[in-house]
Design an enzyme around this catalytic site. Structure first.
Site, mmCIF file in Angstrom:
data_model
loop_
_atom_site.group_PDB
_atom_site.id
_atom_site.type_symbol
_atom_site.label_atom_id
_atom_site.label_comp_id
_atom_site.label_asym_id
_atom_site.label_seq_id
_atom_site.Cartn_x
_atom_site.Cartn_y
_atom_site.Cartn_z
ATOM 1 N N SER A 52 26.230 -2.347 92.967
ATOM 2 C CA SER A 52 26.610 -3.627 92.375
ATOM 3 C C SER A 52 26.506 -3.276 90.855
ATOM 4 O O SER A 52 27.060 -2.314 90.468
ATOM 5 C CB SER A 52 25.723 -4.792 92.530
ATOM 6 N N ASP A 75 30.957 -5.207 97.908
ATOM 7 C CA ASP A 75 29.499 -5.010 97.122
ATOM 8 C C ASP A 75 28.465 -3.999 98.045
ATOM 9 O O ASP A 75 28.395 -4.125 99.094
ATOM 10 C CB ASP A 75 28.748 -6.162 97.274
#
Length: 386
Positions: free
Chosen positions: A77, A215
């Site tokens: 991320s 993600d």
């Protein structure tokens, strides 16, 4: 179930480790891991700026960069974004961003990245600005051009499997040699917040290979330290520079793991009576918070156990703030006021003790790490000159 499996893997790693030989400093594998957390990436950015400053001071070299000292840099991320910033080369084949450039990056671009799209049914943010700025900053650079080994995670929602982008995987899986901006957007495309990312690369025979990614925290649950260690282990087995490492031994690893802060110990706790009244949406948000907090704690616990079992606890440093409150707990509050608070959190964290049992502060521990990294780099350079 996943956490139990991870623990068993590490347990058998310990059992498999029988060598008591301590690696030469120049042959230790150095690893940097950076958690996910959206705008809270400002916190590890402050830590990275301090560490890079220490390396520059120790080596009397203002051009020293983190990528010069770490064999593996991993992130998920926002941690994947930081990884790319400090490992992607510029036209002079040096990192395009110094650590001191990261916080200004968040201040300049954060408010535009986290600008509500107005959609009721889609993701909270449309991701267009994020992708645009990543393209501008990272250009056409691909994984193989990274200045050191990287480990950036994502999750493919079409194949339902994690995707790990590393340089060392490219010989077997050339389709993973994606553009860094595609990788960075993908690892940051948190469900609910940003749309998934679709792009294509090519296999060794020229066939099109398709990615449908979200993600990286879906794969690593926010903390990529175990992933980074796995990549480092493979590197140690395959790279002749680490010839003295005959078996997995955490005495031969130097790991710095940076968190983006949690509030699990101080805020947003609940009672059974409260939770009994929740609907599906409220549970979904709470489960995400609980999972991230639990994963961060358990990953640290697993790794600490392994290093302590090998009497190498000083080779592992986890830098984490566990007392976030108010707006600093939010991954998408990019208001100037909140970003200033996050800077303060990072700066204050440096002055805090590493643990309740040790008077050593994070600042002092990072200075110790900087000295080890510097000494190892010099020894390796001397060895290479013979």
């Amino acid at each position: 179930m996943a956490t139990t499996k991870s623990f068993l893997i590490l347990f058998f790693m310990i059992l498999a480790t029988t060598s008591s030989t301590c690696a030469k400093l120049e042959e230790m594998v150095t690893v940097l891991s950076i958690d996910g957390g959206g705008i809270k990436g400002i916190i590890p950015a402050i830590i990275l700026e301090f560490l890079e400053g220490q390396l520059q001071e120790v080596d009397n070299n203002k051009d020293a960069r983190l990528a010069d000292y770490f064999d593996v840099i991993g992130g998920t991320s926002t941690g994947g974004l930081l990884t790319a910033m400090i490992t992607t080369p510029n036209e002079n084949n040096r990192p395009f961003a110094a650590a001191k450039d990261i916080v200004p990056f968040y201040f300049e671009h954060g408010p535009h990245i986290f600008n509500y799209s107005g959609s009721i049914f889609g993701p909270r943010y449309d991701g267009k600005y994020l992708l645009q700025v990543l393209q501008e900053k990272l250009g056409e650079t691909r994984v193989h051009q990274a200045l050191t080994e990287v480990a950036i995670s994502s999750f493919d929602i079409k194949t339902n499997k994690p995707v790990i982008f590393t340089k060392s995987n490219l010989a077997k899986s050339p389709e993973l040699d994606a553009k860094m901006y595609d990788i960075c957007y993908s690892t940051a495309a948190a469900p609910i917040y940003f749309p998934p990312h679709h792009f294509v690369t090519h296999t060794s025979n020229g066939a099109t290979y398709e990615f449908n990614l979200v993600d990286g925290g879906v794969a690593t649950v926010g903390d990529p330290a175990l992933l980074s260690l796995s990549v480092a282990t493979r590197l140690a087995q395959e790279d002749p520079a680490f010839s003295s490492i005959k078996s997995l031994d955490y005495k031969q690893m130097l790991l710095l793991s940076l968190g983006t802060g949690t509030n699990s110990e101080f805020d947003k706790t609940y009672t059974a009576e409260e939770a009994a009244k929740w609907g599906p949406l409220r549970w979904m948000l709470a489960i995400q918070q609980m999972t991230n907090a639990a994963s961060s704690y358990m990953t640290d616990y697993y790794i600490s156990t392994v290093f302590q079992a090998r009497h190498s606890q000083n080779n592992y440093l986890r830098v984490q703030e566990n007392a976030l409150t108010g707006t600093t707990t939010e991954m998408d509050d990019a208001s100037e006021a909140n970003m200033e608070l996050l800077v303060q959190v990072g700066e204050t964290l440096l002055k805090k003790p590493v643990s309740k049992d040790s008077p050593e502060t994070y600042e002092e521990a990072l200075k110790r790490f900087a000295k080890l990294l510097s000494d190892r780099k010099k020894l390796r350079a001397n060895k290479a000159s013979y």
